[in-house]
Motif scaffolding. Structure first.
Motif, PDB file in Angstrom:
ATOM      1  N   ALA A   1      -1.655  54.290  77.285  1.00  0.00           N
ATOM      2  CA  ALA A   1      -2.009  54.057  75.889  1.00  0.00           C
ATOM      3  C   ALA A   1      -2.364  52.594  75.678  1.00  0.00           C
ATOM      4  CB  ALA A   1      -0.856  54.459  74.969  1.00  0.00           C
ATOM      5  N   TYR A   2      -3.355  52.365  74.829  1.00  0.00           N
ATOM      6  CA  TYR A   2      -3.749  51.012  74.445  1.00  0.00           C
ATOM      7  C   TYR A   2      -3.863  50.986  72.924  1.00  0.00           C
ATOM      8  CZ  TYR A   2      -6.402  46.681  73.958  1.00  0.00           C
ATOM      9  OH  TYR A   2      -6.814  45.417  73.596  1.00  0.00           O
ATOM     10  N   TYR A   3      -3.063  50.146  72.282  1.00  0.00           N
ATOM     11  CA  TYR A   3      -3.042  50.032  70.826  1.00  0.00           C
ATOM     12  C   TYR A   3      -3.398  48.602  70.434  1.00  0.00           C
ATOM     13  CZ  TYR A   3      -0.151  54.245  71.286  1.00  0.00           C
ATOM     14  OH  TYR A   3       0.327  55.486  71.615  1.00  0.00           O
ATOM     15  N   GLN A   4      -4.336  48.462  69.515  1.00  0.00           N
ATOM     16  CA  GLN A   4      -4.701  47.147  68.998  1.00  0.00           C
ATOM     17  C   GLN A   4      -4.601  47.162  67.482  1.00  0.00           C
ATOM     18  OE1 GLN A   4      -8.113  44.803  70.588  1.00  0.00           O
ATOM     19  NE2 GLN A   4      -8.880  44.834  68.492  1.00  0.00           N
ATOM     20  N   THR A   5      -3.854  46.205  66.954  1.00  0.00           N
ATOM     21  CA  THR A   5      -3.655  46.099  65.513  1.00  0.00           C
ATOM     22  C   THR A   5      -3.985  44.685  65.066  1.00  0.00           C
ATOM     23  OG1 THR A   5      -1.899  47.754  65.534  1.00  0.00           O
ATOM     24  CG2 THR A   5      -2.003  46.296  63.626  1.00  0.00           C
ATOM     25  N   ARG A   6      -4.843  44.589  64.072  1.00  0.00           N
ATOM     26  CA  ARG A   6      -5.136  43.291  63.462  1.00  0.00           C
ATOM     27  C   ARG A   6      -4.590  43.301  62.037  1.00  0.00           C
ATOM     28  NH1 ARG A   6     -10.882  40.817  61.352  1.00  0.00           N
ATOM     29  NH2 ARG A   6     -10.086  38.752  60.780  1.00  0.00           N
ATOM     30  N   TYR A   7      -3.800  42.300  61.712  1.00  0.00           N
ATOM     31  CA  TYR A   7      -3.186  42.192  60.385  1.00  0.00           C
ATOM     32  C   TYR A   7      -3.624  40.880  59.753  1.00  0.00           C
ATOM     33  CZ  TYR A   7       0.341  41.331  56.808  1.00  0.00           C
ATOM     34  OH  TYR A   7       0.969  41.036  55.625  1.00  0.00           O
ATOM     35  N   VAL A   8      -4.148  40.973  58.519  1.00  0.00           N
ATOM     36  CA  VAL A   8      -4.648  39.802  57.800  1.00  0.00           C
ATOM     37  C   VAL A   8      -3.985  39.755  56.432  1.00  0.00           C
ATOM     38  CG1 VAL A   8      -6.672  38.702  56.768  1.00  0.00           C
ATOM     39  CG2 VAL A   8      -6.863  39.808  59.002  1.00  0.00           C
ATOM     40  N   ASN A   9      -3.472  38.602  56.076  1.00  0.00           N
ATOM     41  CA  ASN A   9      -2.904  38.382  54.744  1.00  0.00           C
ATOM     42  C   ASN A   9      -3.509  37.096  54.188  1.00  0.00           C
ATOM     43  OD1 ASN A   9      -1.464  38.089  52.413  1.00  0.00           O
ATOM     44  ND2 ASN A   9       0.547  38.344  53.345  1.00  0.00           N
ATOM     45  N   ARG A  10      -4.379  37.255  53.219  1.00  0.00           N
ATOM     46  CA  ARG A  10      -5.048  36.101  52.606  1.00  0.00           C
ATOM     47  C   ARG A  10      -4.494  35.807  51.212  1.00  0.00           C
ATOM     48  NH1 ARG A  10      -9.659  38.712  55.133  1.00  0.00           N
ATOM     49  NH2 ARG A  10     -10.347  37.489  56.941  1.00  0.00           N
ATOM     50  N   ASP A  11      -3.346  36.347  50.903  1.00  0.00           N
ATOM     51  CA  ASP A  11      -2.716  36.100  49.604  1.00  0.00           C
ATOM     52  C   ASP A  11      -2.256  34.644  49.553  1.00  0.00           C
ATOM     53  OD1 ASP A  11      -1.152  36.033  47.314  1.00  0.00           O
ATOM     54  OD2 ASP A  11      -0.525  38.111  47.553  1.00  0.00           O
ATOM     55  N   THR A  12      -2.765  33.897  48.594  1.00  0.00           N
ATOM     56  CA  THR A  12      -2.460  32.462  48.512  1.00  0.00           C
ATOM     57  C   THR A  12      -1.022  32.194  48.112  1.00  0.00           C
ATOM     58  OG1 THR A  12      -3.297  32.446  46.223  1.00  0.00           O
ATOM     59  CG2 THR A  12      -4.848  31.868  47.979  1.00  0.00           C
TER      60      THR A  12
END
Length: 685
Positions: A329-340
């Motif tokens: 298995a290969y899992y890729q997760t990108r998480y972005v938080n641009r809340d100032t």
């Protein structure tokens, strides 16, 4: 490090050699033979034959040593459920964490022990997540799922991967196996749905007979939704005055997702093999908590998950059956938080997992069977985070199990040896070893065998996740495994009737006590974004699960089925008498919860009503008025019509969810949708 690697390889070779030698001396389970007859997930015929789901459930539960609950086939289609997480809401003893909306993350917790103590298997092979130990069940659609079974303790089978013996509970998801009518070489199915929140869901299934012994299936699905829905937000201050009371529209809950799954099913002499390729890709907004009247958030997440798995099972000798399983298995997760208003984040995490399992079962005597299983699992986590340690984990599982099956008495016992070794770049390695036994017993006091009494005792544990151990400025590499002791007594009654109004009745009740030790908890270190993980928790859990089901036929062609579940739980934190929350109910666990399903079938019409209830609970450790959460309930209603024209079967379903537009939160400050609608068209060729 080279010596350690050489020693690890030597140990692996010796273990595999030991398994090969012992396979010739261990035996096939009587339970396994029974399961093969009843076409469960272990059956060597389950890719060709089919028995009606209701019949399977009644007979299968009657013979089990270990308590279970099952939803399958037609029942899943009738529920207003879209993902596996939605269906699990109807099982007693489970608590679902739902952050709202189509794209909201959904995880499940068994008997208050935590998400990480529950194993999730997809077609007999466990789904893994070494990063945080939680499987987002919203990623798994019900469109190609044929049966979902929940086991408390472990599965009633000897021939299974060794790691399956180690969970406090397990959910087994079985996808549809190709079945063909006489003379047909293919099946086609197209399904479309439109619903509230601008929901569009399209799926297709193609099944093909390639040869008398090999068949294939290809399932694909696309989903898109704006995620917008109306909700009411009302909060009070500690003095009882209203702080906020607003009706608004949920934002940042949009999602698009693509899922594809290909399967090959093959038959061999006295056995079968399966090969599966699964891929899931999505982008979604994460609707954050509504605090201080702020509605919009800047969090987004991308998931790209792919795994390839295979399973082979065959009876090599009259008394010897073996199974081999492999998965990458290969899992890729990108998480972005641009809340100032929060810490700005843009990180990508990449997980890899390899699993190999070999098991054998041997029938020593007609009433006595044994099995031996060995698993090797490798996990690696990488991230573009500053000073990330890139941990790797080597896990070895060896399980020895035995089952006795007499006329009125059944016994299953197992012991699992787990060795886990973690390695980090520039930090050496660290190993942990645990031994976890289990004993299950079932007695039939009556000659009719309609009634049974059972009991079990089990020890289980869960390893700290990579986040628990190594997350930057949060992990604690000295954490011990979190262990649980489980005790259960229960009864089961099953009756089927050929004539009369009542055709089927089922009653199942269990009382249990669980004790969780060295519970892993997060404590603040003095700054808002710096936490530390410690083994400080201890929780005592008492509970009762009750499940009942009945089918009646009041008049010809009218079939009415009712299903009820109820759970009472007392889950108290007993960590430290000096704590203000000592012996308080742990967060988000209601004392009372339950569900009900009522289904009415008449000719081609199908009316289904489902009800879910969660009682009062608290959202923090202290059970005080400020943390109190009111009970909530939802009612879902669906009406479907089915018709056939030659070889084409058409089904149209209209559904209304949250019929009475109840305002509620499953997780505090994450409001759930009010009344919403859906229209589904399903065509089978």
């Amino acid at each position: 490090m080279k010596n350690e690697g050489f020693a690890s390889a030597q140990m692996l070779r010796r273990t595999v050699l030991l398994c090969a030698v012992l396979f010739s001396a261990v035996a096939n389970s009587t339970l396994y033979t029974l399961h093969s007859t009843l076409i469960c997930a272990q059956s060597r015929f389950d890719s060709i034959q089919h028995i009606a789901e209701v019949t399977v459930v009644s007979r299968y539960n009657h013979q089990e040593v270990i308590p279970s609950q099952t939803l399958g086939g037609e029942q899943l289609e009738k529920l207003s459920a879209h993902s596996v997480a939605d269906a699990l809401r109807y099982f007693s003893g489970l608590q679902l964490k739902d952050y709202g909306g189509v794209g909201g993350i959904k995880t499940v917790n068994i008997r208050s022990m935590g998400t990480n103590h529950l194993g999730i298997s997809y077609d007999g092979i466990e789904l893994g997540n070494a990063q945080n130990g939680q499987i987002d069940l919203a990623q798994f659609s019900l469109d190609n799922v044929e049966e979902i079974t929940l086991f408390n303790g472990q599965k009633s089978a000897l021939l299974q991967p060794a790691s399956d013996f180690g969970h406090a509970g397990a959910v087994y998801i079985r996808t549809r196996a190709p079945r063909f009518a006489d003379g047909r070489r293919y099946n086609l199915r197209f399904k479309g749905k439109y619903g509230s929140s601008d929901l569009f869901r399209l799926s297709a299934l193609w099944e093909q007979r390639l040869s008398p012994s090999v068949s294939s299936s290809l399932s694909a699905e696309g989903l898109t939704s704006s995620g917008k829905y109306e909700f009411r937000y009302r909060r009070k201050r500690q003095d009882g005055t209203v702080a906020y009371d607003t009706t608004a529209t949920r934002q940042n809950g949009d999602i698009w997702a693509l899922r594809a799954e290909g399967n090959l099913h093959g038959m061999v002499t006295d056995g079968f093999w399966k090969l599966k390729l699964y891929t899931y890709h999505s982008e979604r907004g994460i609707p954050g908590a509504i605090v201080n009247n702020v509605w919009r958030r800047g969090e987004r997440q991308w998931d790209h998950n792919t795994f390839l798995q295979g399973r082979w099972q065959q009876q090599l000798l009259p008394r010897l059956t073996t199974q081999a399983v492999a998965k990458y298995a290969y899992y890729q997760t990108r998480y972005v938080n641009r809340d100032t208003t929060q810490l700005m984040v843009d990180n990508t995490y990449r997980q890899q997992e390899f699993l190999f399992s070999a098991s054998g079962a041997y029938e020593l005597l007609p009433w006595w069977s044994c099995s031996l299983s060995y698993d090797l699992r490798w996990n690696r986590l990488d991230a573009d985070v500053r000073q990330f340690l890139t941990p790797q984990r080597w896990s070895h599982y060896a399980a020895l199990a035995s089952a006795v099956s007499l006329d009125r008495f059944k016994l299953q016992a197992s012991v699992l040896l787990t060795t886990v070794s973690d390695r980090r770049e520039g930090a050496g390695s660290k190993s942990m070893t645990e031994l976890t036994p289990a004993v299950f017993m079932n007695v039939y006091p009556l000659a009719s065998r309609h009634f049974s009494v059972r009991a079990y005792a089990k020890k289980s544990f869960r390893m700290p996740t990579f986040n628990d151990l190594y997350y930057t400025e949060m992990g604690n590499a000295l954490l011990r495994p979190e262990s649980a002791l489980q005790y259960n007594v229960g009864l089961n009654l099953d009756r089927s009737f050929r004539d009369g109004v009542l055709r089927y009745f089922h009653l199942q009740a269990d009382a249990y006590y669980n004790s969780v030790h060295d519970k892993i908890v997060a404590y603040p270190k003095g700054q808002q974004f710096r936490w530390t993980m410690l083994n400080l928790g201890r929780v005592h859990i008492r509970g009762i699960d009750v499940e009942a089901e009945a089918t009646v036929v009041p008049v010809s062609q009218l079939l009415v089925t009712a299903r009820l579940q109820y759970t009472w739980q007392q889950a108290r934190d007993v960590t430290d008498p000096a704590d203000a929350y000592y012996r308080h109910q742990i967060p988000y666990i209601p004392w009372h919860s339950g569900s009900a399903i009522l289904n009415v079938q008449y000719r081609g019409w199908d009316l289904n009503y489902s009800f879910i209830y969660a009682g009062e609970r608290y959202n923090q450790q202290e059970n005080i008025k400020y943390n109190y959460m009111q009970p909530w309930y939802t009612s879902d209603l669906s009406l479907s019509w089915r018709s056939s024209i030659r070889t084409v079967e058409l089904r149209v379903m209209l559904e209304v969810n949250n019929l009475f537009s109840q305002d509620y939160d499953v997780i505090v400050n994450y409001p759930m949708p009010k009344r919403n609608y859906g229209l589904t068209i399903d065509v089978k060729i």
